[in-house]
Design a protein around this motif. Structure first.
Motif, PDB file in Angstrom:
ATOM      1  N   HIS A  68     -11.580  26.265   9.850  1.00 43.36           N
ATOM      2  CA  HIS A  68     -11.506  27.354   9.132  1.00 43.36           C
ATOM      3  C   HIS A  68     -11.686  27.236   7.623  1.00 43.36           C
ATOM      4  O   HIS A  68     -12.517  28.058   6.978  1.00 43.36           O
ATOM      5  N   PHE A  69     -11.187  26.047   7.185  1.00 41.64           N
ATOM      6  CA  PHE A  69     -11.275  25.974   5.741  1.00 41.64           C
ATOM      7  C   PHE A  69     -12.183  24.652   5.249  1.00 41.64           C
ATOM      8  O   PHE A  69     -12.243  24.749   4.327  1.00 41.64           O
ATOM      9  N   HIS A  71     -16.354  23.607   5.632  1.00 40.85           N
ATOM     10  CA  HIS A  71     -17.385  23.885   6.200  1.00 40.85           C
ATOM     11  C   HIS A  71     -18.367  22.942   6.420  1.00 40.85           C
ATOM     12  O   HIS A  71     -19.555  23.389   6.621  1.00 40.85           O
ATOM     13  N   ARG A  73      -5.958  32.518   1.951  1.00 42.57           N
ATOM     14  CA  ARG A  73      -7.212  32.894   1.662  1.00 42.57           C
ATOM     15  C   ARG A  73      -8.290  32.306   0.647  1.00 42.57           C
ATOM     16  O   ARG A  73      -7.457  31.733  -0.215  1.00 42.57           O
ATOM     17  N   ALA A  74      -9.531  32.049   0.578  1.00 42.83           N
ATOM     18  CA  ALA A  74     -10.337  31.265  -0.277  1.00 42.83           C
ATOM     19  C   ALA A  74     -11.475  32.139  -0.283  1.00 42.83           C
ATOM     20  O   ALA A  74     -12.170  32.752   0.442  1.00 42.83           O
ATOM     21  N   VAL A  75     -11.980  31.924  -1.674  1.00 42.78           N
ATOM     22  CA  VAL A  75     -13.319  32.531  -1.878  1.00 42.78           C
ATOM     23  C   VAL A  75     -14.181  31.212  -2.443  1.00 42.78           C
ATOM     24  O   VAL A  75     -13.869  30.664  -3.461  1.00 42.78           O
ATOM     25  N   GLU A  76     -15.393  31.120  -1.866  1.00 47.63           N
ATOM     26  CA  GLU A  76     -16.251  30.075  -2.369  1.00 47.63           C
ATOM     27  C   GLU A  76     -17.495  30.693  -2.695  1.00 47.63           C
ATOM     28  O   GLU A  76     -18.171  31.570  -2.153  1.00 47.63           O
ATOM     29  N   HIS A 122     -24.489  19.842   6.484  1.00 44.00           N
ATOM     30  CA  HIS A 122     -24.898  21.106   5.946  1.00 44.00           C
ATOM     31  C   HIS A 122     -23.625  21.844   5.732  1.00 44.00           C
ATOM     32  O   HIS A 122     -22.592  21.497   6.369  1.00 44.00           O
ATOM     33  N   TYR A 123     -23.610  22.930   5.034  1.00 47.50           N
ATOM     34  CA  TYR A 123     -22.556  23.981   5.189  1.00 47.50           C
ATOM     35  C   TYR A 123     -22.833  25.094   6.119  1.00 47.50           C
ATOM     36  O   TYR A 123     -23.910  25.662   6.022  1.00 47.50           O
ATOM     37  N   LEU A 124     -21.788  25.129   6.995  1.00 49.72           N
ATOM     38  CA  LEU A 124     -22.019  26.017   8.084  1.00 49.72           C
ATOM     39  C   LEU A 124     -21.339  27.274   8.011  1.00 49.72           C
ATOM     40  O   LEU A 124     -20.080  27.487   7.592  1.00 49.72           O
ATOM     41  N   SER A 125     -22.084  28.363   7.994  1.00 55.82           N
ATOM     42  CA  SER A 125     -21.416  29.844   7.636  1.00 55.82           C
ATOM     43  C   SER A 125     -21.947  30.688   8.933  1.00 55.82           C
ATOM     44  O   SER A 125     -23.173  30.858   9.232  1.00 55.82           O
ATOM     45  N   GLU A 126     -20.920  31.075   9.615  1.00 51.97           N
ATOM     46  CA  GLU A 126     -21.334  31.941  10.791  1.00 51.97           C
ATOM     47  C   GLU A 126     -20.858  33.363  10.584  1.00 51.97           C
ATOM     48  O   GLU A 126     -19.801  33.606  10.154  1.00 51.97           O
ATOM     49  N   ILE A 127     -21.948  34.403  10.908  1.00 47.94           N
ATOM     50  CA  ILE A 127     -21.795  35.641  10.647  1.00 47.94           C
ATOM     51  C   ILE A 127     -21.876  36.503  11.791  1.00 47.94           C
ATOM     52  O   ILE A 127     -22.743  36.167  12.669  1.00 47.94           O
ATOM     53  N   GLU A 128     -20.684  37.620  12.014  1.00 41.40           N
ATOM     54  CA  GLU A 128     -20.630  38.070  13.395  1.00 41.40           C
ATOM     55  C   GLU A 128     -20.313  39.282  12.830  1.00 41.40           C
ATOM     56  O   GLU A 128     -19.946  39.718  11.792  1.00 41.40           O
ATOM     57  N   ALA A 149     -26.814  40.972  16.272  1.00 43.99           N
ATOM     58  CA  ALA A 149     -25.400  40.964  16.400  1.00 43.99           C
ATOM     59  C   ALA A 149     -24.754  39.826  15.605  1.00 43.99           C
ATOM     60  O   ALA A 149     -23.422  40.060  15.591  1.00 43.99           O
ATOM     61  N   ALA A 168     -25.345  35.669  13.322  1.00 51.33           N
ATOM     62  CA  ALA A 168     -26.233  34.822  12.798  1.00 51.33           C
ATOM     63  C   ALA A 168     -25.423  33.673  12.423  1.00 51.33           C
ATOM     64  O   ALA A 168     -24.275  33.643  12.150  1.00 51.33           O
ATOM     65  N   GLU A 222     -25.727  30.250   9.884  1.00 53.23           N
ATOM     66  CA  GLU A 222     -26.694  29.867   8.616  1.00 53.23           C
ATOM     67  C   GLU A 222     -26.219  28.370   8.231  1.00 53.23           C
ATOM     68  O   GLU A 222     -24.728  27.998   8.197  1.00 53.23           O
ATOM     69  N   LEU A 246     -26.434  25.491   5.143  1.00 52.17           N
ATOM     70  CA  LEU A 246     -27.040  25.667   4.081  1.00 52.17           C
ATOM     71  C   LEU A 246     -27.070  24.062   3.152  1.00 52.17           C
ATOM     72  O   LEU A 246     -26.198  23.443   3.796  1.00 52.17           O
ATOM     73  N   SER A 267     -19.042  33.236   0.044  1.00 52.86           N
ATOM     74  CA  SER A 267     -18.394  32.828   1.598  1.00 52.86           C
ATOM     75  C   SER A 267     -17.193  33.289   1.279  1.00 52.86           C
ATOM     76  O   SER A 267     -16.135  32.554   0.472  1.00 52.86           O
ATOM     77  N   ILE A 324     -13.344  33.286   2.807  1.00 46.69           N
ATOM     78  CA  ILE A 324     -12.497  32.568   3.925  1.00 46.69           C
ATOM     79  C   ILE A 324     -11.110  33.114   3.985  1.00 46.69           C
ATOM     80  O   ILE A 324     -10.513  33.226   3.107  1.00 46.69           O
TER      81      ILE A 324
END
Lengths: 241, 241
Positions: free
Chosen positions: A84-85, A87, A181-184, A235-241, B180, B182, B184, B186, B238, B240
């Motif tokens: 979760h934290f 990536h 919560r965190a913002v990157e 790599h930095y993994l970002s999953e969008i759904e 629906a 994706a 990514e 990075l 990003s 979180i």
DNA sequence: GAGTGGTCTAGACCACAGC
DNA sequence: CTGTGGTCTAGACCACTCG
């Protein structure tokens, strides 16, 4: 049972009250909350209403529910940290928590940038931690962490010789501070001389910069972290759904 | 009313059926679904069960619910694209959809890498689109898009002269394909000569590479996109929680 | 078996949109 | 006014954990 003026749904009022209790540490991380019926009786609402509030909290990862056992205050377990934290993932998909080696640790007065990131006045005492982190046995991340000293009393003195790898767990255990919560913000940058040396890279090698602010349950910023990562094998993994 | 063997909760069965209908295009993007009571009658379950299925779908952004109006198939509106599927933000926090300029568009046979990314056999026809994108009036992204030609018939011929900026909306409108989800990956990389020239940068300038695979409702990969971004004045955001 | 969360139902009422 | 989703309640039953 309901409020005429504010007009906030009952279950959200219940949720607010629960978050408030969590933030003030009424229940410690890992501890069980009262049962749904218990809370319902306490708040004078139906069990279904409490359930909806708890489901919301579970969706936000503030509590964890286990059928047959109860509802528990969420913890920063290694599992959770990993998925979760954190990536950064090896290119072959493997995940592993990085090791770390401390380069420096001291208190100081916040400069303008640090104060801005943490919502403090410049000059407020902060803790500065500098370290490198290892991924797959190789030095891969150069990291600076800044904390508001007021919320982490005696951090420098208290920190064990082998700095805990999972600092969020440490914040919880020792200071009762939950990172919720965190913002990157990510950028591609060129390595500085110091970073290149620490990471065994050529000067100006491309690095992934992760500029992260972490927030506690009450919404206040509790950590600013600047990580510069070699992405040769990760790599930095970002999953969008 | 319920299944003895599989033992999947009723509301999940309802949800599966609804996803199936969405995937086969029973309702077009933007169209309204039947009311909760209507669906409940159709599936022989209670309205509350349908509601739970719909709430799940709404949480996954597959439908949008509007009190007093109904439940609608989600669309890739500019708003949604901006906040959900496009994570590059100006350093001052402003968000804007980038403009684009096409550099090349043709069909080809998938090479090994493309085939792997899209889950195809090497040699399968694909569409290759190469373009640069502008952020805040400046060329900032060098982008390659690869599509499986079979799912985008006559893409090259049909594409309007001014390639639509929001291609996901275009996929929906013209081909009924809903993106629906994706993933990514990075990395920080050094600009190639071609990229440096296209982006007005010095050779080997650090770029943020975004390697993205987009998936349709049925879970199949429908687009592979490789974006190389200058992060001089922008960053990848990003959040979180 | 007792206690917990998870599912399902049924019905009442509220808030909002649109005719 | 009607129809929609949103909230709230109450009760029944299921699935899981633990003593």
């Amino acid at each position: 049972m309901d409020a005429a003026p504010g007009f906030r749904p009952l279950y959200l009022q219940v949720k607010d009250l629960l978050i408030q209790r969590l933030a003030t540490g009424a229940w410690r991380p890992g501890e069980a909350l009262p049962s749904e019926f218990g809370l319902a009786a306490e708040f004078n609402v139906s069990q279904g209403t409490v359930r909806k509030a708890l489901d919301d909290l579970a969706a936000q990862n503030l509590v964890v529910r286990h059928q047959g056992k109860g509802t528990f205050v969420a913890r920063h377990t290694p599992q959770r940290a990993l998925f979760h934290f954190f990536h950064l993932v090896a290119d072959d998909g493997a995940r592993a928590l990085p090791g770390s080696r401390v380069l420096g640790l001291k208190t100081a007065k916040a400069d303008r940038i640090e104060a801005e990131h943490l919502g403090l006045k410049p000059g407020t005492p902060v803790v500065r931690l500098k370290r490198v982190r290892l991924l797959g046995g190789e030095v891969a991340i150069f990291e600076r962490i800044v904390l508001p000293a007021a919320r982490f009393p005696n951090f420098v003195q208290r920190l064990p010789a082998d700095v805990p790898n999972e600092v969020y767990r440490y914040y919880e255990d020792v200071y009762g501070i939950t990172v919720a919560r965190a913002v990157e913000k990510l950028k591609a940058v060129a390595a500085t001389a110091e970073e290149a040396k620490a990471l065994n890279l050529t000067r100006a090698a491309p690095l992934l910069e992760i500029d992260r602010i972490a927030y506690a349950l009450d919404g206040s910023a509790v950590e600013w972290r600047l990580s510069r990562c070699s992405t040769a094998h990760h790599h930095y993994l970002s999953e969008i759904e």
